[in-house]
Motif scaffolding. Structure first.
Motif, PDB file in Angstrom:
ATOM      1  N   ALA A 188       0.793  -1.231   0.000  1.00 27.09           N
ATOM      2  CA  ALA A 188       0.000   0.000   0.000  1.00 27.09           C
ATOM      3  C   ALA A 188       0.824   1.280   0.000  1.00 27.09           C
ATOM      4  O   ALA A 188       0.533   2.210  -0.744  1.00 27.09           O
ATOM      5  CB  ALA A 188      -0.954  -0.006   1.195  1.00 27.09           C
ATOM      6  N   THR A 189       1.848   1.350   0.832  1.00 28.99           N
ATOM      7  CA  THR A 189       2.529   2.629   1.023  1.00 28.99           C
ATOM      8  C   THR A 189       3.598   2.928  -0.021  1.00 28.99           C
ATOM      9  O   THR A 189       4.093   4.056  -0.076  1.00 28.99           O
ATOM     10  CB  THR A 189       3.179   2.668   2.416  1.00 28.99           C
ATOM     11  N   ARG A 190       3.956   1.944  -0.836  1.00 32.71           N
ATOM     12  CA  ARG A 190       5.051   2.161  -1.791  1.00 32.71           C
ATOM     13  C   ARG A 190       4.623   2.120  -3.249  1.00 32.71           C
ATOM     14  O   ARG A 190       5.372   2.571  -4.113  1.00 32.71           O
ATOM     15  CB  ARG A 190       6.138   1.099  -1.589  1.00 32.71           C
ATOM     16  N   TYR A 191       3.461   1.554  -3.520  1.00 26.55           N
ATOM     17  CA  TYR A 191       3.113   1.286  -4.909  1.00 26.55           C
ATOM     18  C   TYR A 191       1.784   1.910  -5.302  1.00 26.55           C
ATOM     19  O   TYR A 191       0.875   2.064  -4.480  1.00 26.55           O
ATOM     20  CB  TYR A 191       3.046  -0.225  -5.159  1.00 26.55           C
ATOM     21  N   SER A 192       1.672   2.217  -6.571  1.00 24.92           N
ATOM     22  CA  SER A 192       0.436   2.777  -7.111  1.00 24.92           C
ATOM     23  C   SER A 192      -0.577   1.663  -7.350  1.00 24.92           C
ATOM     24  O   SER A 192      -0.261   0.472  -7.273  1.00 24.92           O
ATOM     25  CB  SER A 192       0.721   3.500  -8.428  1.00 24.92           C
ATOM     26  N   HIS A 193      -1.801   2.058  -7.670  1.00 17.44           N
ATOM     27  CA  HIS A 193      -2.849   1.080  -7.962  1.00 17.44           C
ATOM     28  C   HIS A 193      -2.459   0.196  -9.148  1.00 17.44           C
ATOM     29  O   HIS A 193      -2.693  -1.021  -9.134  1.00 17.44           O
ATOM     30  CB  HIS A 193      -4.165   1.806  -8.266  1.00 17.44           C
ATOM     31  N   ASP A 194      -1.871   0.805 -10.156  1.00 16.67           N
ATOM     32  CA  ASP A 194      -1.486   0.041 -11.347  1.00 16.67           C
ATOM     33  C   ASP A 194      -0.384  -0.969 -11.026  1.00 16.67           C
ATOM     34  O   ASP A 194      -0.389  -2.090 -11.550  1.00 16.67           O
ATOM     35  CB  ASP A 194      -1.027   0.984 -12.463  1.00 16.67           C
ATOM     36  N   ASP A 195       0.565  -0.580 -10.174  1.00 11.69           N
ATOM     37  CA  ASP A 195       1.637  -1.499  -9.785  1.00 11.69           C
ATOM     38  C   ASP A 195       1.072  -2.706  -9.035  1.00 11.69           C
ATOM     39  O   ASP A 195       1.475  -3.850  -9.268  1.00 11.69           O
ATOM     40  CB  ASP A 195       2.662  -0.786  -8.896  1.00 11.69           C
ATOM     41  N   ILE A 196       0.145  -2.444  -8.130  1.00 12.52           N
ATOM     42  CA  ILE A 196      -0.456  -3.533  -7.358  1.00 12.52           C
ATOM     43  C   ILE A 196      -1.269  -4.442  -8.272  1.00 12.52           C
ATOM     44  O   ILE A 196      -1.226  -5.668  -8.150  1.00 12.52           O
ATOM     45  CB  ILE A 196      -1.337  -2.971  -6.229  1.00 12.52           C
TER      46      ILE A 196
END
Length: 225
Positions: A106-114
């Motif tokens: 959650a704290t390091r990645y964007s929605h697209d990355d996840i």
């Protein structure tokens, strides 16, 4: 007259010999009928209409429960308490594994990355669909998971692309350095993008390996001109 009396006596005797029906096994029979193979929704609905007079529904907001009071045709009543679904919750439940991945990233990645990570891991949505940024954002909002904020990225951690840009090489070179354990990197979960501490990319081992590697290099803008 004697004949009439004889008939009356015979009728009275036959009535006394009739045993009342035994209803003690109806409950077990109902379970067997309800779960019997081939029984469709229609006969089950008919059974419910036969047994139930009405159902009164109420909501217990304190305990987040729906309270159902069932009035049976025989005069008895039963109370059934059912958990009240949260806003946005439905029968197609998001897998727990997907929720856990979102929390860790959650704290390091964007929605697209996840979304890309979940797809690489083979995890589908509750409706068996692939993930995208919008679906990740929706689940995060429902679950109350802290969303990614680009403004909070302080440069302490870099992606492979960012590290490659800093070192003026390709992402392929960075990946090879990670695989060869020359450049320390972390993955929040298996399949997630690599995260590299900014201080690690200028280490002697990394600089030496880049000079020695025969992999393709990025040329800066001035050289390309």
């Amino acid at each position: 007259m004697k004949e009439c009396r004889a008939r009356l006596a015979e009728t009275s005797s036959s009535h006394r010999s009739i045993q009342p029906p035994d209803f003690s096994g109806l409950a077990d029979d109902l379970v067997r009928v309800w779960n019997a193979p081939g029984v469709t929704t229609r006969p089950r609905q008919q059974i419910l209409r036969t047994l139930i007079a009405d159902i009164i529904a109420d909501v217990d907001d304190t305990n987040r429960e729906v309270v159902l009071t069932i009035h049976w045709k025989g005069g008895q009543h039963s109370v059934l308490r059912v958990r009240k679904p949260k806003t946005g919750e439905h029968g197609c439940q998001t897998p727990d594994q997907a929720i856990e991945v979102m929390k860790q990233m959650a704290t390091r990645y964007s929605h697209d990355d996840i979304a890309a990570t979940l797809n690489r891991m083979g995890i589908r949505t509750g409706q068996t669909k692939t993930w995208n940024g919008h679906r990740v954002s929706s689940i995060r909002r429902v679950q109350g998971i802290h969303a990614f904020r680009p403004a909070e990225k302080d440069g302490q951690w870099l992606t492979m692309k960012e590290a490659a840009k800093c070192l003026n090489v390709t992402s392929h070179v960075i990946r090879r350095l990670i695989v060869d354990r020359v450049l320390p990197a972390e993955q929040v979960v298996p399949g997630a993008p690599w995260q590299i501490e900014a201080c690690q990319i200028q280490s002697e081992d990394v600089i030496k390996a880049i000079h020695e590697t025969k992999g393709p290099y990025r040329r800066d803008a001035q050289e390309q001109i």
